[in-house]
Enzyme design. Structure first.
Site, PDB file in Angstrom:
ATOM      1  CB  SER A 148      75.165  31.225  -4.507  1.00 49.74           C
ATOM      2  OG  SER A 148      74.608  32.113  -5.456  1.00 49.74           O
TER       3      SER A 148
ATOM      4  N   GLY B 229      71.146  33.592  -6.406  1.00 49.38           N
ATOM      5  CA  GLY B 229      71.107  33.245  -7.825  1.00 49.38           C
ATOM      6  C   GLY B 229      72.284  33.790  -8.626  1.00 49.38           C
TER       7      GLY B 229
ATOM      8  CG  HIS C  17      62.622  35.034  -1.416  1.00 50.47           C
ATOM      9  ND1 HIS C  17      63.067  35.607  -2.580  1.00 50.47           N
ATOM     10  CD2 HIS C  17      63.441  33.985  -1.171  1.00 50.47           C
ATOM     11  CE1 HIS C  17      64.121  34.920  -3.026  1.00 50.47           C
ATOM     12  NE2 HIS C  17      64.359  33.920  -2.176  1.00 50.47           N
TER      13      HIS C  17
ATOM     14  CG  ASN D  42      62.341  29.455  -2.800  1.00 46.87           C
ATOM     15  OD1 ASN D  42      61.304  29.122  -3.378  1.00 46.87           O
ATOM     16  ND2 ASN D  42      62.728  30.718  -2.704  1.00 46.87           N
TER      17      ASN D  42
HETATM   18  P1  PGA Z   1      69.868  30.564  -4.711  1.00 45.67           P
HETATM   19  O1  PGA Z   1      68.516  31.163  -4.094  1.00 45.67           O
HETATM   20  O2  PGA Z   1      70.283  29.413  -3.843  1.00 45.67           O
HETATM   21  O3  PGA Z   1      69.533  30.177  -6.103  1.00 45.67           O
HETATM   22  O4  PGA Z   1      70.894  31.684  -4.653  1.00 45.67           O
HETATM   23  C1  PGA Z   1      68.340  31.266  -2.711  1.00 45.67           C
HETATM   24  C2  PGA Z   1      66.988  31.835  -2.401  1.00 45.67           C
HETATM   25  O5  PGA Z   1      66.491  32.671  -3.162  1.00 45.67           O
HETATM   26  O6  PGA Z   1      66.365  31.463  -1.393  1.00 45.67           O
END
Ligand code: PGA
Length: 253
Positions: free
Chosen positions: A213, A173, A95, A9
């Site tokens: 993450s 994130g 999401h 994504n």
């Molecule tokens: P991230 O995001 O891997 O940066 O934690 C995952 C997502 O929002 O699908």
């Protein structure tokens, strides 16, 4: 045994030039490798170009969002028909950034899922609890509610087309990944909920991805869990090398 599904994504990142370069590199790197299913979710404005590049490849393209209506006076919105027309096969729905930043509720998410299905787009339906909900012991209630409300009036033959992504909000994130066992437990709960609402075979066959993450360093231990069928990757999916690394470690069986 399912082939793992890894989808990146991009969120509101990259430029069109870098996105095109990324898509070409990915197509070339995965040419002839069918041990894995993978995809990318570019911003709307890149979709047409990226779909053209990835046509006839083993990389699918998903939009990051759609509106629940197929057309009409919804300034600034993009419809399921439009993203289908440019070549997308999938779309992210529900999401956590849409739920929390843009205040999308379960009934809007449900309407989007039904619209996507009606034009033969496969929804990647995201669910996940917030940190305070987990700490209050409410994870399963939250997930059950999101599933049941998001899938209201979705028939079993339609559910087959849906991919579910479990993304604990506290792990998105933040650099805090759920422990593989923690994620597996929720995946197993999701499968049980689908068994109760639909049937066991369908629950077994449906793809349930983990997101939050994910990095090259933790991808394998996550997909080694019996209930985790793949990964939805955010931050680590916008750097070509790290996304490819995740795909490689996951596909090494
Ligand atoms: P991230 O995001 O891997 O940066 O934690 C995952 C997502 O929002 O699908």
């Amino acid at each position: 045994m399912k082939r793992p599904f890894v989808i990146g994504n991009w969120k509101m990142n990259l430029t069109l030039v870098r996105g095109i370069e990324f898509a070409k590199l990915l197509k070339d790197s995965l040419h002839g490798k069918d041990g894995i299913m993978c995809g990318v979710c570019p911003p709307f404005i890149f979709l047409k170009e990226i779909c053209k590049i990835l046509e006839d490849s083993n990389v699918c393209v998903a939009a990051q969002n759609i509106h629940s209506e197929k057309y009409g006076a919804y300034t600034g919105e993009v419809s399921a028909l439009m993203i289908k027309e440019v070549g997308c096969t999938h779309v992210l729905i529900g999401h956590s950034e849409r739920r929390h930043i843009f205040h999308e509720d379960d009934s809007f998410i449900n309407a989007k899922i039904k619209t996507a299905l009606s034009v033969n787009l496969k929804p990647i339906f995201c669910v996940g609890e917030m940190l305070d909900e987990r700490e209050a012991g409410r994870t399963k209630d939250v997930i059950r509610n999101q599933l049941v409300r998001g899938l209201r009036d979705v028939r079993a033959d339609q559910l087959k087309e849906i991919v579910i992504a479990y993304e604990p909000v506290w792990a998105i994130g933040t650099g805090k990944t759920a422990l593989p066992e923690q994620a597996d437990e929720v995946h197993s709960f999701i499968r049980n909920t689908i068994t109760n609402e639909y049937d066991k075979n369908l629950a077994k066959s449906i793809y349930i991805l983990y997101g939050g993450s994910v990095k090259p360093e933790n991808a394998k231990e996550l997909t080694d869990q019996s209930e985790i069928d793949g990964l939805l990757v955010g931050g680590a999916s916008i750097l070509f090398e790290s996304f490819l690394k995740i795909i490689e470690v996951v596909s090494k069986g």
